[in-house]
Scaffold this active site. Structure first.
Site, PDB file in Angstrom:
ATOM      1  N   LYS A 240       0.881  -1.173   0.000  1.00  0.00           N
ATOM      2  CA  LYS A 240       0.000   0.000   0.000  1.00  0.00           C
ATOM      3  C   LYS A 240       0.913   1.215   0.000  1.00  0.00           C
ATOM      4  O   LYS A 240       1.440   1.613   1.045  1.00  0.00           O
ATOM      5  CB  LYS A 240      -0.879  -0.033   1.253  1.00  0.00           C
ATOM      6  CG  LYS A 240      -2.230   0.640   1.127  1.00  0.00           C
ATOM      7  CD  LYS A 240      -2.198   2.092   0.746  1.00  0.00           C
ATOM      8  CE  LYS A 240      -1.810   2.999   1.895  1.00  0.00           C
ATOM      9  NZ  LYS A 240      -1.580   4.405   1.470  1.00  0.00           N
TER      10      LYS A 240
ATOM     11  N   GLU B 265       9.012   1.145  11.314  1.00  0.00           N
ATOM     12  CA  GLU B 265       9.998   2.206  11.068  1.00  0.00           C
ATOM     13  C   GLU B 265       9.250   3.519  11.195  1.00  0.00           C
ATOM     14  O   GLU B 265       8.551   3.933  10.267  1.00  0.00           O
ATOM     15  CB  GLU B 265      10.586   2.066   9.655  1.00  0.00           C
ATOM     16  CG  GLU B 265      11.358   0.784   9.429  1.00  0.00           C
ATOM     17  CD  GLU B 265      12.712   0.777  10.128  1.00  0.00           C
ATOM     18  OE1 GLU B 265      13.150   1.832  10.616  1.00  0.00           O
ATOM     19  OE2 GLU B 265      13.316  -0.311  10.188  1.00  0.00           O
TER      20      GLU B 265
ATOM     21  N   CYS C 117      13.016  10.964   8.034  1.00  0.00           N
ATOM     22  CA  CYS C 117      12.954  10.507   9.431  1.00  0.00           C
ATOM     23  C   CYS C 117      14.318  10.634  10.103  1.00  0.00           C
ATOM     24  O   CYS C 117      14.399  10.731  11.317  1.00  0.00           O
ATOM     25  CB  CYS C 117      12.477   9.071   9.482  1.00  0.00           C
ATOM     26  SG  CYS C 117      13.469   7.992   8.466  1.00  0.00           S
TER      27      CYS C 117
ATOM     28  N   GLU D 258       8.559  16.412  15.484  1.00  0.00           N
ATOM     29  CA  GLU D 258       9.288  16.206  14.225  1.00  0.00           C
ATOM     30  C   GLU D 258       8.873  17.295  13.229  1.00  0.00           C
ATOM     31  O   GLU D 258       7.693  17.409  12.888  1.00  0.00           O
ATOM     32  CB  GLU D 258       8.903  14.819  13.690  1.00  0.00           C
ATOM     33  CG  GLU D 258       9.735  14.331  12.545  1.00  0.00           C
ATOM     34  CD  GLU D 258       9.280  12.946  12.076  1.00  0.00           C
ATOM     35  OE1 GLU D 258       8.114  12.564  12.300  1.00  0.00           O
ATOM     36  OE2 GLU D 258      10.110  12.269  11.449  1.00  0.00           O
TER      37      GLU D 258
END
Ligand code: NAP
Length: 486
Positions: free
Chosen positions: A181, A257, A291, A388
């Protein structure tokens, strides 16, 4: 190929059981160019029924795929690596068009992504086991490894190819079938990859791709099917938490992750040229939408002013523009939502007393551009030090002692990567070991490498992709007890 040819040629349907087809209800959704804010094309919009069809195809293909000789599986990956390398320019252009990053960045991602195929083509034939004598000397133990089974792989938009190949590569090598996906914002790179893997010889049903405007509409029916044995997810911590819960009823194996909030530590004995180079790499790779992006620059007080001045000069000199233009270093952010979040975090920091030494605002005109920004004097309570940022913003704070630096660096729920710059080897080891992260860059702003274990701890997730560990995520250990009569 020209932009138009690239977009015309990429498949725009769902890929299920080795066949391209429309979605069950014929619906489609638009894919946009974030650098121009314009529509590129439309892609089939996967429904729940399509997800179920993909599961059936993956389950049907599982046994024969697991029985395919490892050498053959490895050679498919090797051919796919070759094809990706030969077509790097076209794949990079496609990625830049749908995601925004500069062509240089996209080319680097194609190379990085292809490396996972090369690495796992070599791992396919090294799946280990062992044969041992029982401690009592009587029987024997045979330990083998077998594929986990059909997997669901969910990928984000920031690295549309590499986040796919580092899951698909080990799954193919281990003998698992899969349903992918891709992110709604960037389905085209994954569809092009499915086409390329078919050309490389991957049998129908091994890889199934279902883009959709509703992620859970696709992933829900896949995860509720107990025949699907594993989920590998790359994305935000928030969504990762929900997916962990969804795997509980069927006890599917998981690799997570998730997000990061990397600290970048510069000590007063560091080579400042190296540190500033590393800072630009660790901050600006992928426009900061990464990330592993350095999000908190912790600099020893005595060199903070000089470091900030040099970083400001470098960031101010980066050319911003549409990713396809030459010499562009900074492309647009992926959409207005992402740009809004960056603006909000910078606004919050400035309101609390931070100072933008360059940038500090969105750029005017088409596309979702935000100026490369350095923030000095960022106060401890600024949200940007906890959340973040996912954009081209470098907040700088200072520290006096090593203990203070480590405590600040570890004071986050995330634990993906940290960076340390120092000429003192003892300190590099002490701080490297003291950082509560899955990875540490020592005097380098780049840790990503297909042959190294990539992954985090705490809210950055669990499991490792790449390296010696990567294939293990797709294998189960099986033990045969042999009793001998004499
Ligand atoms: P995201 O919103 O979590 O989305 C990631 C993927 O999950 C997309 O395919 C998304 O589909 C899908 N998704 C969203 N909600 C879902 C749900 N309820 N159920 C199932 N799937 C769902 O993250 P993102 O904004 O795309 O990516 C940025 C995040 O990824 C950042 O936090 C970044 O740090 C993290 N990341 C981590 C790594 C790593 O290796 N640790 C690498 C790259 C990125 P849609 O596209 O349809 O929303």
């Amino acid at each position: 190929m020209s932009e138009r040819e690239i977009i015309e040629r990429v498949p725009k349907q769902l890929f299920i059981g080795g066949t391209w087809r429309g979605s069950d209800d014929g619906s489609v959704f638009g894919v946009d160019d974030p650098g121009r804010g314009s529509r590129l094309c439309e892609v089939a919009d996967g429904q729940g029924v399509d997800a179920k069809a993909a599961v059936e195809a993956a389950v049907r293909a599982q046994d024969s795929w697991a029985a395919t000789p490892p050498r053959e599986r490895g050679e498919i990956l090797r051919r796919a690596w070759r094809l990706m390398t030969d077509r790097a320019d076209d794949l990079a252009l496609l990625m830049t068009l749908e995601m925004g990053k500069s062509l240089t960045e996209s080319r680097a991602e194609v190379t990085y992504a292809a490396e996972y195929f090369r690495w796992f083509s070599e791992e396919a034939v090294r799946i280990d086991g062992n044969y041992k004598r029982n401690p009592d000397g009587g029987g024997r133990m045979v330990v083998t490894r077998r594929p986990v089974g059909p997997c669901l792989l969910i990928t984000p938009w920031n690295f549309p190819l590499a986040m796919g190949t580092r899951k698909i590569g080990p799954a193919v090598a281990a003998g698992c079938t899969m349903i992918v996906k891709p992110a709604q914002l960037t389905p085209l790179s994954m569809l092009a990859l499915a086409d390329l893997l078919t050309e490389a010889g991957l049998p129908g049903g091994v890889l199934n791709v279902v883009p959709s405007t509703s992620a859970s509409r696709v992933t829900g029916p896949v995860l509720t099917d107990p025949r699907v044995r594993k989920l590998s997810f790359t994305g935000s911590t928030e969504v990762g938490r929900k997916l962990v819960e969804q795997c509980a009823p069927n006890l599917q194996r998981m690799s997570m992750e998730l997000g990061g909030n990397a600290a970048f530590l510069v000590f007063d004995d560091a080579d400042l040229d190296v540190a500033v180079d590393g800072a630009v790499t660790a901050k600006m790779r992928n426009n900061g939408e990464s990330c592993v992006a350095a999000n908190r620059f912790l600099v020893q007080s005595s060199i903070a002013e000089e470091f900030t001045r040099r970083l400001t000069d470098r960031m101010a000199g980066l050319r911003m523009g549409h990713g396809t233009e030459s010499d562009v270093a900074v492309g647009p952010l992926v959409n207005e939502g992402q740009r809004g979040k960056v603006s909000e975090l910078v606004g919050d920091a400035v309101e609390r007393g931070a100072r933008a030494t360059t940038g500090g605002s969105p750029a005017e005109g088409d596309g979702y551009f935000y100026r490369p920004t350095v923030l000095a004097d960022v106060p401890e309570d600024a949200r940007i030090l906890r959340e973040e940022v996912f954009g081209p913003v470098a907040p700088v704070t200072t520290f006096d002692t090593e203990e203070e630096a480590l405590s600040e660096a570890n004071g986050t729920e995330y634990g993906l990567v940290g960076y340390v710059f120092t000429r003192d080897l003892d300190r590099a080891v002490r701080v490297g070991e003291g950082l509560d992260t899955g990875m540490v860059g020592v005097n380098t702003g780049l840790v990503s490498n297909a042959s190294a274990p990539f992954g985090g701890v705490k809210a950055s997730g669990f499991g490792r992709e790449g390296g010696d560990e990567g294939i293990g995520e797709y294998l189960e250990t099986k033990y045969l007890a042999l009793t001998l009569r004499s």
